[in-house]
Write an enzyme that holds these catalytic residues in place. Structure first.
Site, short mmCIF file in Angstrom:
data_model
loop_
_atom_site.label_atom_id
_atom_site.label_comp_id
_atom_site.label_asym_id
_atom_site.label_seq_id
_atom_site.Cartn_x
_atom_site.Cartn_y
_atom_site.Cartn_z
N LYS A 43 0.90 -1.30 0.00
CA LYS A 43 0.03 -0.09 0.13
C LYS A 43 0.81 1.40 -0.03
CE LYS A 43 -3.52 -0.75 -0.66
NZ LYS A 43 -4.06 -1.44 -2.18
N HIS A 100 7.22 -7.43 -2.28
CA HIS A 100 6.95 -6.75 -0.81
C HIS A 100 7.71 -7.25 0.14
CE1 HIS A 100 3.52 -4.44 -2.11
NE2 HIS A 100 2.67 -5.27 -2.30
N SER A 130 -4.88 3.12 3.71
CA SER A 130 -5.08 2.40 2.48
C SER A 130 -5.43 0.80 2.67
CB SER A 130 -3.96 2.70 1.54
OG SER A 130 -3.92 2.03 0.27
P1 A3P Z 1 -4.90 4.79 -1.29
O1 A3P Z 1 -5.88 3.66 -1.18
O2 A3P Z 1 -4.55 5.71 -0.45
O3 A3P Z 1 -5.78 5.72 -2.29
P2 A3P Z 1 -0.14 -0.25 -3.77
O4 A3P Z 1 -0.07 -0.44 -5.14
O5 A3P Z 1 1.00 -0.50 -3.04
O6 A3P Z 1 -1.23 -1.30 -3.27
O7 A3P Z 1 -0.77 1.20 -3.29
C1 A3P Z 1 -2.08 1.54 -3.61
C2 A3P Z 1 -2.03 2.94 -3.22
O8 A3P Z 1 -1.42 3.69 -4.28
C3 A3P Z 1 -3.45 3.36 -3.22
O9 A3P Z 1 -3.71 4.49 -2.21
C4 A3P Z 1 -3.76 4.04 -4.41
O10 A3P Z 1 -4.71 5.13 -4.70
C5 A3P Z 1 -2.49 4.73 -4.85
N1 A3P Z 1 -2.17 4.92 -6.34
C6 A3P Z 1 -2.19 3.88 -7.29
N2 A3P Z 1 -1.93 4.49 -8.35
C7 A3P Z 1 -1.58 5.99 -8.15
C8 A3P Z 1 -1.56 7.22 -9.00
N3 A3P Z 1 -1.41 6.85 -10.25
N4 A3P Z 1 -1.39 8.15 -8.52
C9 A3P Z 1 -1.52 8.49 -7.10
N5 A3P Z 1 -1.78 7.09 -6.31
C10 A3P Z 1 -1.91 6.08 -6.72
#
Ligand code: A3P
Length: 289
Positions: A43, A100, A130
């Site tokens: 996340k 991860h 998140s």
């Molecule tokens: P939120 O849940 O705070 O919105 P991961 O990829 O490690 O699982 O992380 C997911 C988080 O990255 C989510 O955060 C998601 O919205 C955010 N995220 C993914 N793509 C993004 C982008 N293009 N710009 C900003 N945040 C992004």
């Protein structure tokens, strides 16, 4: 939605994981000198950086990112399917994969290789928020009734992949290595162009101005949110209840302020200080705000 975790040498892993492949990953997987690995605590914006690197590799052209699922473009090395795919890719060279894993479970062969690692960090307060939401939608993570319960588990490190603090401390110990690049979610949000330039420089890729512009456009939150090969919407209903949330949730920094009570915020600040005090605080831009 939730199910039991897998426990391997004291650490929890998401449900579909198999100890055999976690062991293979650490003890036998061969990291090659020209591999590029993205490592991040869950996340932290992992999928965003996969999308950015995928686009850099295609000079901004979105054909690949719009046609191949994100987990196939950069497989997770700790999974069975990831390992199978990476073995097939071996002969083509220049592999790009994701993990991860904390350092103690990462392939041992990396530590004697010249492979490039990009380590991505995010304010742990936003990572836990998140995770709280994502765990409600996915079957591979256990959800909690309340945010307080999730924060408690996160603070104690009794969540998959363990403690955020241990993860970050472990990986930051490599920060002086030349093949190691640190990125933060907050800096990506603040100035994506500067960070795309930084990644290109690290990877030895030269892009023209218009190609960088395409990367910025195609990796934006709104474009990714609509890209079914990146937004997790094609994950089957038995693994994800799409009515309960999505991977592309808010994409902002500071949402934690809507979830932490004052007491929780103070306790977390104290924990952060206790666990990270001896590290240069400039490594953590979100702590400067
Ligand atoms: P939120 O849940 O705070 O919105 P991961 O990829 O490690 O699982 O992380 C997911 C988080 O990255 C989510 O955060 C998601 O919205 C955010 N995220 C993914 N793509 C993004 C982008 N293009 N710009 C900003 N945040 C992004």
């Amino acid at each position: 939605m939730s199910s039991e975790y897998v426990k391997f040498e004291g650490m929890l892993f998401p449900t579909p994981f198999n100890i055999k492949f976690l062991k293979y990953c650490r003890d036998e997987f061969v990291v090659k000198d020209n591999d590029v690995v993205l490592v991040a605590y869950p996340k932290s914006g992992t999928n965003w950086v996969i999308e950015i690197i995928s686009l850099i590799r295609c000079k901004g052209d979105n054909t690949w990112v719009q046609s191949i699922p994100i987990w196939d473009r950069s497989p997770f090395v700790e999974t069975e399917s990831g390992q199978q795919q990476l073995c097939k890719e071996e002969e083509n060279g220049a592999r790009f994969y994701t993990s991860h894993l904390p350092t103690q479970f990462f392939p041992k062969s990396y530590f004697h290789s010249k492979a490039k690692v990009i380590y991505l960090m995010r304010n742990p307060r936003d990572a836990v928020v998140s995770f709280y939401h994502f765990s409600k939608a996915t079957k591979f993570y256990k959800s909690t009734e309340t945010f307080s319960q999730m924060l408690e588990m996160f603070s104690q490190g009794t969540v998959p992949y363990g403690s955020w603090f241990d993860h970050v401390r472990g990986w930051l110990s490599f920060r002086e290595n030349e093949n190691f690049l640190i990125l933060t979610y907050e800096e990506l949000l603040q100035d994506l162009r500067r960070n795309v330039d930084k990644i290109c420089h690290f990877l030895g890729t030269k892009l023209k101005e218009e190609e960088v512009n395409l990367v910025l456009k195609n990796a934006s939150f709104s474009v990714m949110k609509d890209n079914k090969m990146a937004n997790y919407s094609i994950i089957s209903d038995d693994l994800m209840d799409h009515s309960q949330g999505s991977m592309m949730r808010k994409g902002i920094a500071g949402d934690w302020k809507n979830y932490f009570t004052v007491a929780q915020s103070e306790a977390f600040d104290k924990l952060f200080q206790e666990r990270m005090a001896e590290l240069d605080q400039r490594l953590f831009p979100w702590e400067q705000c």
